[in-house]
Design a protein around this motif. Sequence first.
Motif, PDB file in Angstrom:
ATOM      1  N   GLU A 169       0.798  -1.193  -0.117  1.00  0.00           N
ATOM      2  CA  GLU A 169      -0.190   0.010   0.066  1.00  0.00           C
ATOM      3  C   GLU A 169       1.013   1.392   0.161  1.00  0.00           C
ATOM      4  O   GLU A 169       1.745   1.275   0.857  1.00  0.00           O
ATOM      5  CB  GLU A 169      -0.879   0.052   1.007  1.00  0.00           C
ATOM      6  CG  GLU A 169      -1.802   1.251   1.367  1.00  0.00           C
ATOM      7  CD  GLU A 169      -3.271   0.631   0.624  1.00  0.00           C
ATOM      8  OE1 GLU A 169      -4.257   1.351   0.207  1.00  0.00           O
ATOM      9  OE2 GLU A 169      -3.707  -0.599   0.598  1.00  0.00           O
ATOM     10  N   ASP A 170       0.475   2.149  -0.900  1.00  0.00           N
ATOM     11  CA  ASP A 170       1.413   3.509  -0.866  1.00  0.00           C
ATOM     12  C   ASP A 170       0.062   4.548  -0.666  1.00  0.00           C
ATOM     13  O   ASP A 170      -0.905   4.536  -1.266  1.00  0.00           O
ATOM     14  CB  ASP A 170       1.863   3.716  -2.388  1.00  0.00           C
ATOM     15  CG  ASP A 170       2.664   5.008  -2.459  1.00  0.00           C
ATOM     16  OD1 ASP A 170       1.906   6.261  -2.401  1.00  0.00           O
ATOM     17  OD2 ASP A 170       3.728   4.996  -2.998  1.00  0.00           O
ATOM     18  N   PRO A 171       0.480   5.378   0.229  1.00  0.00           N
ATOM     19  CA  PRO A 171      -0.663   6.233   0.929  1.00  0.00           C
ATOM     20  C   PRO A 171      -1.058   7.264  -0.305  1.00  0.00           C
ATOM     21  O   PRO A 171      -2.048   7.844  -0.183  1.00  0.00           O
ATOM     22  CB  PRO A 171       0.052   7.035   1.899  1.00  0.00           C
ATOM     23  CG  PRO A 171       1.476   6.691   2.110  1.00  0.00           C
ATOM     24  CD  PRO A 171       1.717   5.394   1.251  1.00  0.00           C
ATOM     25  N   ASP A 172      -0.358   7.598  -1.345  1.00  0.00           N
ATOM     26  CA  ASP A 172      -0.389   8.545  -2.245  1.00  0.00           C
ATOM     27  C   ASP A 172      -1.282   7.895  -3.440  1.00  0.00           C
ATOM     28  O   ASP A 172      -1.993   8.479  -4.160  1.00  0.00           O
ATOM     29  CB  ASP A 172       0.747   9.089  -2.958  1.00  0.00           C
ATOM     30  CG  ASP A 172       1.395   9.916  -1.705  1.00  0.00           C
ATOM     31  OD1 ASP A 172       0.774  10.635  -0.801  1.00  0.00           O
ATOM     32  OD2 ASP A 172       2.743  10.008  -1.638  1.00  0.00           O
ATOM     33  N   ILE A 173      -0.737   6.585  -3.761  1.00  0.00           N
ATOM     34  CA  ILE A 173      -1.663   5.986  -5.059  1.00  0.00           C
ATOM     35  C   ILE A 173      -2.253   4.675  -4.654  1.00  0.00           C
ATOM     36  O   ILE A 173      -3.141   4.245  -5.558  1.00  0.00           O
ATOM     37  CB  ILE A 173      -0.429   5.699  -6.087  1.00  0.00           C
ATOM     38  CG1 ILE A 173       0.613   4.791  -5.528  1.00  0.00           C
ATOM     39  CG2 ILE A 173      -0.015   6.973  -6.568  1.00  0.00           C
ATOM     40  CD1 ILE A 173       1.559   4.269  -6.538  1.00  0.00           C
ATOM     41  N   MET A 208     -11.127  -2.654  -5.475  1.00  0.00           N
ATOM     42  CA  MET A 208     -10.312  -1.897  -6.235  1.00  0.00           C
ATOM     43  C   MET A 208     -10.496  -0.490  -6.077  1.00  0.00           C
ATOM     44  O   MET A 208     -11.521  -0.026  -5.743  1.00  0.00           O
ATOM     45  CB  MET A 208     -10.504  -2.259  -7.784  1.00  0.00           C
ATOM     46  CG  MET A 208     -10.064  -3.531  -8.207  1.00  0.00           C
ATOM     47  SD  MET A 208     -10.306  -3.941  -9.905  1.00  0.00           S
ATOM     48  CE  MET A 208      -9.436  -5.416 -10.118  1.00  0.00           C
ATOM     49  N   MET A 209      -9.524   0.464  -6.153  1.00  0.00           N
ATOM     50  CA  MET A 209      -9.689   1.773  -5.866  1.00  0.00           C
ATOM     51  C   MET A 209     -10.170   2.327  -7.130  1.00  0.00           C
ATOM     52  O   MET A 209      -9.852   2.026  -8.206  1.00  0.00           O
ATOM     53  CB  MET A 209      -8.282   2.300  -5.720  1.00  0.00           C
ATOM     54  CG  MET A 209      -7.689   1.769  -4.427  1.00  0.00           C
ATOM     55  SD  MET A 209      -6.072   2.753  -4.018  1.00  0.00           S
ATOM     56  CE  MET A 209      -6.870   4.262  -3.261  1.00  0.00           C
ATOM     57  N   ASP A 210     -11.197   3.673  -6.795  1.00  0.00           N
ATOM     58  CA  ASP A 210     -11.822   4.322  -7.687  1.00  0.00           C
ATOM     59  C   ASP A 210     -11.501   5.732  -7.813  1.00  0.00           C
ATOM     60  O   ASP A 210     -11.908   6.266  -8.929  1.00  0.00           O
ATOM     61  CB  ASP A 210     -13.316   4.115  -7.790  1.00  0.00           C
ATOM     62  CG  ASP A 210     -13.931   4.539  -6.353  1.00  0.00           C
ATOM     63  OD1 ASP A 210     -13.142   5.377  -5.548  1.00  0.00           O
ATOM     64  OD2 ASP A 210     -15.060   4.143  -6.243  1.00  0.00           O
TER      65      ASP A 210
END
Length: 199
Positions: free
Chosen positions: A18-22, A134-136
């Motif tokens: 996990e990357d807090p920015d992306i 998944m991120m949106d």
Amino acid sequence: MGIKDGSQCSERPWAVSEDPDIGRILVATRDIAPWELVIEDTALVAGPKIAAVCLGCLTKVTGDIVCSSCQWPMCSVECQESPRHRLECEILASRGLVPSIQNGRCGLYPCITVLRVLLLKASDPQGWALIQRMMDHWQERREDPKIQGGIKVMETLFKQRLGLDWIEKEDVEHAYGVLKTNAVDLKDGCGQALFPQSV
């Protein structure tokens, strides 16, 4: 996983981090050898972008061949039987929705891919669970009036024109955002696909 020269490595060479920015990313967990197979995956969903393409294999179409059921352009009679096309075919046929193609494009094509993601909710709970993870990036996307307008058009298309009243606005927002964030291009940019392995 394997290496092209025939040697094998039992340890998976990557992990999800996990990357807090992306958001979620794949990171190497060890040195990766040249030609080593790092990841192998099957698309959870694949579909068109904006170009008029075969709904079976995503190659460009001329309109000379159409699906005998829904009347959407296909590249061959065989492709109309594609599992990828089967679910939406029944819906499109029952509601008489056929694209009007101009200069090789039609705004309905990207809606088909969003629809394919949404149909997982009804047909594939495990696949839908992967989509939910998944991120949106919706917090950023919601600020764009064009995107908001597009979501409204798709929601109306799905719920009213296609009669899928079980689809919620939030589902459309998430499916659209997931595709924009996670999909990779196929067929020289004519198609797109979501690969779930890295989730």
